[in-house]
Every structure is written in structure tokens, then in C-alpha cells.
Enzyme design. Sequence first.
Site, PDB file in Angstrom:
ATOM      1  N   SER A  23     -44.693   3.733  49.557  1.00  0.00           N
ATOM      2  CA  SER A  23     -45.224   5.088  49.741  1.00  0.00           C
ATOM      3  C   SER A  23     -46.745   5.112  49.773  1.00  0.00           C
ATOM      4  O   SER A  23     -47.350   6.182  49.774  1.00  0.00           O
ATOM      5  CB  SER A  23     -44.711   6.006  48.622  1.00  0.00           C
ATOM      6  N   ASN A 110     -42.464   7.264  36.705  1.00  0.00           N
ATOM      7  CA  ASN A 110     -41.803   8.560  36.897  1.00  0.00           C
ATOM      8  C   ASN A 110     -42.645   9.721  36.366  1.00  0.00           C
ATOM      9  O   ASN A 110     -42.800  10.738  37.044  1.00  0.00           O
ATOM     10  CB  ASN A 110     -40.427   8.558  36.228  1.00  0.00           C
ATOM     11  N   THR A 155     -45.182  50.209  67.801  1.00  0.00           N
ATOM     12  CA  THR A 155     -43.905  49.813  67.211  1.00  0.00           C
ATOM     13  C   THR A 155     -43.056  49.392  68.404  1.00  0.00           C
ATOM     14  O   THR A 155     -43.181  49.958  69.496  1.00  0.00           O
ATOM     15  CB  THR A 155     -43.201  50.968  66.458  1.00  0.00           C
ATOM     16  N   SER A 277     -57.599  25.434  82.064  1.00  0.00           N
ATOM     17  CA  SER A 277     -56.436  24.794  82.661  1.00  0.00           C
ATOM     18  C   SER A 277     -56.921  23.671  83.568  1.00  0.00           C
ATOM     19  O   SER A 277     -57.983  23.771  84.173  1.00  0.00           O
ATOM     20  CB  SER A 277     -55.655  25.824  83.477  1.00  0.00           C
ATOM     21  N   LYS A 283     -58.381  30.135  84.395  1.00  0.00           N
ATOM     22  CA  LYS A 283     -57.700  30.255  83.100  1.00  0.00           C
ATOM     23  C   LYS A 283     -58.610  30.049  81.899  1.00  0.00           C
ATOM     24  O   LYS A 283     -59.486  29.197  81.903  1.00  0.00           O
ATOM     25  CB  LYS A 283     -56.556  29.227  83.007  1.00  0.00           C
ATOM     26  N   ASN A 285     -57.477  29.768  77.971  1.00  0.00           N
ATOM     27  CA  ASN A 285     -56.246  29.786  77.175  1.00  0.00           C
ATOM     28  C   ASN A 285     -56.518  29.830  75.673  1.00  0.00           C
ATOM     29  O   ASN A 285     -57.413  29.148  75.180  1.00  0.00           O
ATOM     30  CB  ASN A 285     -55.402  28.549  77.505  1.00  0.00           C
ATOM     31  N   LYS A 325     -44.013  14.136  48.485  1.00  0.00           N
ATOM     32  CA  LYS A 325     -45.445  14.157  48.760  1.00  0.00           C
ATOM     33  C   LYS A 325     -45.762  14.284  50.247  1.00  0.00           C
ATOM     34  O   LYS A 325     -46.618  15.061  50.646  1.00  0.00           O
ATOM     35  CB  LYS A 325     -46.106  12.904  48.162  1.00  0.00           C
TER      36      LYS A 325
END
Length: 457
Positions: A23, A110, A155, A277, A283, A285, A325
Site C-alpha cells: 500500500s 492496526n 422551476t 474546440s 467554440k 467550452n 485510504k
Amino acid sequence: MPKLWSGMTSGAMDEAAEDFNRSIRVDSRMVREDIAGSIAHAKMLAAQAVLSPEDAEAIVAGLEGILSDIDAGALQIDPEAEDIHTFVEQTLTARVGEPGKRLHTARSRNDQVALDTRMYLRGRVETTVGLLKELMRALCDRAEEAKSMVMPGYTHLQRAQPVTMGHHLMAYAMMASRDLGRLTDAAKRMNVSPIGCCALAGTTYPTDRQYEAGLLGFDAVAENSLDGVSDRDFCVELAAALSLIMTHLSRLSEELILWSSWEFKFVRLSDAYSTGSSIMPQKKNPDMAELTRGKTGRVYGDLMALLTMLKGLPLAYNKDMQEDKELIFDAFDTVDACLTVTTPMVGTMTFLPDNMRRAAAAGFINATDLADFLVGKGMPFRTAYKLTGELVAECTAKGTTLEDLPLEAYRAKSELFDADLYDAINIDNCLLRRTSYGGPTPESVERQIKIIRELIK
Ligand code: ARG
């Protein structure tokens, strides 16, 4: 490196299994907490005469040396180590010899990993809280600027009633204030020390858990050793709080995407937070907002994976828990990254109030106010509602608005109408008259700004 735990087994693992078990890629970021925890542990053991003062001093000096060498870049964390606890302990023993081998007395990985994780996440909460406050600050600043910019409130994404851009932005500041509360609340519950629970059943050594917890800034110690080493509720709680932050950021992102479209044009995003783009030269974006919306699922996924990982685990520690983790770190990393781009994007976007007003003027968002005008003249609301609906239909058929419909057309419907009605349905008046607490008037928005600024002070 030889296994810390070789003895009963040879420690000669299959290479793939060894890597699968590792790990270090994930937990090496807890090196600071691991060292701080070990220093406190050595001090506690010395105070309880479990360790000699000389051994404790050698351990503390050795650990401090490891940390400063890591900071200076003179020591690299070994990517082949099993985990960060192993790396620190083995490096310590390589440097100081025998005393290093005494550090792990009355301790297990632990309780150690549970300790490190809680300490590390304490810091992460602080960072995220800081980022949330920056977002709230930006929302307040922009809301102040936009507190009189009338726009349609929606709404069903249909124009409904008049609000202001300031009122709308402050709704997000309110969400962020609850997010902040949830994070700090979870952090409080997390600040309980598991160290001293050892592997699961405590220890025969005369340890002082309260003293060690105090050295490390904990408010309390876990009351049950089995619970202390197997509790990951704090990861779930934090992931849930982070998930809701993402929900809110995603909703804000969606609105920014809509508002910056040609169809709305309520805001223009700064070039610094937009992309182009590769084929369409026109464009611009809103990629940052889209990515934030898109990354929301990752954080929900982290939460679901954490819950699923814990479900059905027998007490106490199980290796499944090593997964915690990667998930909770990813959730924090994702939220922090999203906040880091969202705040300045909000801070730098340009408001286009003329377009907001044009949208507000075209959507019959004063229809409720027209009905209320008739109610003011004595008509029951339900009757006024129906009559107003017919007038809206008439306007729609004629391609006009309630403001431009002549008085005769109104009077043909009801004798209660007089020229005052135009004043009642003027969009600005419709906004200013919504003086109920929490409403959209500039004064109300100012009050909201004050509340949030007070909170983040
Ligand atoms: N790397 C482990 C984790 O993250 C540390 C605890 C290991 N404990 C054990 N009994 N194998 O959970």
C-alpha cells in the site's frame, strides 16, 4: 527488504502477490503523521518506563532525522516497501540499530494505521474547509455585485418568478455553509485516538493511552480496543460530506454551463477557465464546469466503495480495510481540485445583466404578481389565477407581454383592473415587493451575505 513480519512464514512472497499486498503507493503520503505518531509512542513508552530514556532519545532523534532527510530530498521513500509504517520502522532500525527494534512495543500496525489515517485526514479537512471558505467568499463578493441584476428564477427549468443573480449565487453559499458544518462535525467525531488498542486486544504493557493521545492533539481515546482498530466510520462520514459538496458543485457547474450557453448568455466565463474546440473555431467550452460535474460520480463511487468495503467485515482488522485510504484520499483530492478551479471561475466570470433582464421580461414571470394584484382588489386567489392564465394565453397568441397588453384588454376580463396594474407587474417592482424573509430583494441578499461573511470570518 526483508519482511517486518517474517518469522513464522519465510516472507518469501510471489512477486505479484507482494505487489498486490503493497500500500506504499497510497499511504506514503502519511509519512509525516506516521513519524509524529511514532515519536509520541516512544515518548509514552519512556514515560511509562517501558523504554529506557536512552532508547527513546535514539528513536526520537532517528525519526526526526528521517523526516528532515525526506523533506530535504536526501531520503526517498522506497516504492518496494510494503507500507509506510514498514518503511519508517525499517529505515529507523537501519539508522539507529537496536533501539529501532524496540519502537513497535505495545503497538500494532492496526492501531498505527488507524492513527495515521485520522491524523492525516484532520489536515485534509482543514484544507478543504479553507477552500470551501474561499468559494463562499467569492460567492458573497459576486452576489453583492449582482444583488440588483434581475433574472428569471426557474422551476422545471421554466421561467417562474423574478430573482436576482445575487440571490441565486447566495443559494450556493448557503449549501457551502452546510458542507462546512458537516466536514467540521465529522472531523470532531474523528478526533479520537485509536493508538494503544494495539492489534485488537490492548496490551499487557503499562501504557498511557491518554498521554499519547494528548501529545498528538486528540480530544479523547477510543473506549473499546476492538472498535478502535476496526472503526472506519470517519472515512464514510467524510466521504458522505464530500459527496454532498460534489452534489452542490455539480449543480452550480450545470448552471454555469447553461448560463454561459448561447441560449442563456447570462454570464461569460473567463478565457482562463474555458477551452476551445479543435475543429469549431467559434467554440468556447465550459470544460472546468463539465469536469466538475463529471467527477461527482467518482466521489459518490468512493463513498459507495467505502460502505461496501466495511459491510460484513468481522471485527477487528481485516486487510480489506487497506482500501479505505485510496478511496478517501481520492475523494479529498477530487473535491479540492474541483474547488480550486470553481472558485476563481465564479470569481472571474462576467455578468451579462441585459440578457438576464431580457429573459426576465419575456417569460411572464410577473403572472403571479398580476394574480396577486386582483387578490388585492378582493378577488379570491384561485379565480385570479385562472383569469391571469387566460390573459397569458391571450398575450402568447398575440405575441405580446402582460406589460404591453392594453388596459381595455384587461378590463374586458375584469372591472377590477385599473392603470395601477402596470405598476404591479413591473419586473423591478415584482422583485422589490418580495420582501418576505429570505427573499430576493437586494436588502435580503445583503443580509444573507452578512451571515455567510460572519461565518467564514
Ligand atoms: N497497510 C495496512 C493498511 O493500510 C496497514 C495495517 C496492516 N495490518 C496488518 N495486520 N496487516 O491497512
